[in-house]
Design an enzyme around this catalytic site. Structure first.
Site, mmCIF file in Angstrom:
data_model
loop_
_atom_site.group_PDB
_atom_site.id
_atom_site.type_symbol
_atom_site.label_atom_id
_atom_site.label_comp_id
_atom_site.label_asym_id
_atom_site.label_seq_id
_atom_site.Cartn_x
_atom_site.Cartn_y
_atom_site.Cartn_z
ATOM 1 N N GLU A 40 -68.250 2.682 -35.983
ATOM 2 C CA GLU A 40 -69.115 3.668 -35.318
ATOM 3 C C GLU A 40 -70.003 2.975 -34.265
ATOM 4 O OE1 GLU A 40 -72.141 5.137 -38.002
ATOM 5 O OE2 GLU A 40 -72.534 6.914 -36.791
ATOM 6 N N LYS A 111 -69.728 13.976 -34.872
ATOM 7 C CA LYS A 111 -70.357 13.831 -36.203
ATOM 8 C C LYS A 111 -71.200 15.058 -36.556
ATOM 9 C CE LYS A 111 -73.042 10.193 -38.613
ATOM 10 N NZ LYS A 111 -73.792 8.941 -38.346
ATOM 11 N N CYS A 146 -69.217 7.870 -40.864
ATOM 12 C CA CYS A 146 -70.291 7.232 -41.645
ATOM 13 C C CYS A 146 -70.971 8.161 -42.654
ATOM 14 C CB CYS A 146 -71.299 6.622 -40.668
ATOM 15 S SG CYS A 146 -72.367 5.360 -41.437
HETATM 16 O O1 LIG Z 1 -75.620 7.310 -45.632
HETATM 17 C C1 LIG Z 1 -75.943 6.131 -45.450
HETATM 18 O O2 LIG Z 1 -76.436 5.441 -46.348
HETATM 19 C C2 LIG Z 1 -75.713 5.500 -44.126
HETATM 20 C C3 LIG Z 1 -75.439 6.481 -43.034
HETATM 21 C C4 LIG Z 1 -75.471 5.872 -41.690
HETATM 22 O O3 LIG Z 1 -75.916 4.756 -41.528
HETATM 23 C C5 LIG Z 1 -74.906 6.583 -40.550
HETATM 24 O O4 LIG Z 1 -74.492 7.739 -40.683
HETATM 25 O O5 LIG Z 1 -74.828 5.981 -39.458
#
Ligand SMILES: O=C(O)CCC(=O)C(=O)O
Length: 264
Positions: A40, A111, A146
């Site tokens: 990402e 996202k 993510c």
């Molecule tokens: O949910 C998490 O612990 C990390 C999520 C995150 O870092 C993101 O979505 O970029």
């Protein structure tokens, strides 16, 4: 089918252009992969929130252009992780893109769960509103991003839409690495799918990224996992395994169409 997961660090001292050049050299060195996956926001750096506006790009910007050239030159599918996409109306989104072997865009996902904990993503970016699944030569593929790992309803919908391979580019912090491992394995087991999860490495703005990119098969076996530093993780999967596992242990067919109809 050989897959390469490229676990990239995005140090504060490196410019986006330097990073794009460096990653291009890494990609061009990969031999024999049919699918390459990046993390990402690796080119911008997920934690470089103050630069999001300046680093936003379109689907013809520097990150997509480099990756499209490489995909076409190598003749591979390339999931470029995500970019901060600049829309005409000024909105920004965290957009994941899968390129085909001719360099064209075959799957785009914005996202839907933007992240707000110790992150400015939720205040800077607009959430997406679509969830495509695309049929490719090696199966029905979806890409999510993510934080989306945490939301079972999204995965249930992907499963209902027929996804067999889910690609998860991430910038998941080291502080919650065990959640990363647990959730990537759990989603594969729940839906009897391949989870191909490519995380970022290194540190940005004082935040340590977790690395440990991993591939989990439809039976829940971790078939490859990187360490915490930059790495190219090569893995061989058999996409037919989805069918085989579902036939041998037919859990998905036992799901109820709805659970909110159960009486209390
Ligand atoms: O949910 C998490 O612990 C990390 C999520 C995150 O870092 C993101 O979505 O970029």
């Amino acid at each position: 089918m050989k897959i390469a997961l490229v676990q990239v660090a995005s140090p504060d001292s490196e410019t986006r252009e330097e990073r794009i050049d460096r990653v291009e050299a890494t990609l061009r060195d990969i031999k024999g992969a049919e699918l390459i996956v990046l993390p990402e926001l690796w080119s911008a750096g997920y934690f470089h929130f103050d630069e999001y506006q300046a680093l936003a790009e379109t689907l013809t910007g520097p990150t997509v252009s480099m990756c499209a050239r490489v995909a076409a030159d190598l003749g591979v599918h390339l999931h470029l992780g995500s970019i901060i996409e600049a829309h005409e109306d000024g909105r920004l989104s965290n957009t994941s893109i899968l390129l085909g072997p001719d360099g064209s865009v075959v799957h785009t996902y914005r996202k839907v769960h933007v992240f707000g904990y110790k992150s400015k993503e939720a205040s800077l970016l607009t959430a997406g509103s679509s969830l495509p699944v695309v049929q490719l030569p090696f199966g029905a593929v979806a890409g999510i991003t993510c934080y989306d790992l945490r939301f079972p309803g999204l995965w249930m919908e992907l499963s209902t839409r027929g996804a067999e391979i889910v690609i998860v580019p991430a910038a998941w912090p080291a502080a919650r690495r065990e959640h990363w491992r647990l959730l990537t394995t759990a989603r594969a087991v729940e839906h009897q799918i391949f989870v191909i999860a490519c995380n970022a490495a290194g540190s940005q703005e004082g935040a340590e990224l977790g690395g440990h990119s991993r591939v989990v098969d439809p039976a829940g076996k971790v078939i490859a996992e990187a360490d915490s530093g930059e790495a190219v993780l090569m893995v061989d999967i058999d996409p037919q395994q989805v069918n085989a596992v579902r036939t041998e242990f037919p859990v998905i067919g036992d799901r109820l169409a709805a659970y909110d109809t159960l009486t209390v």
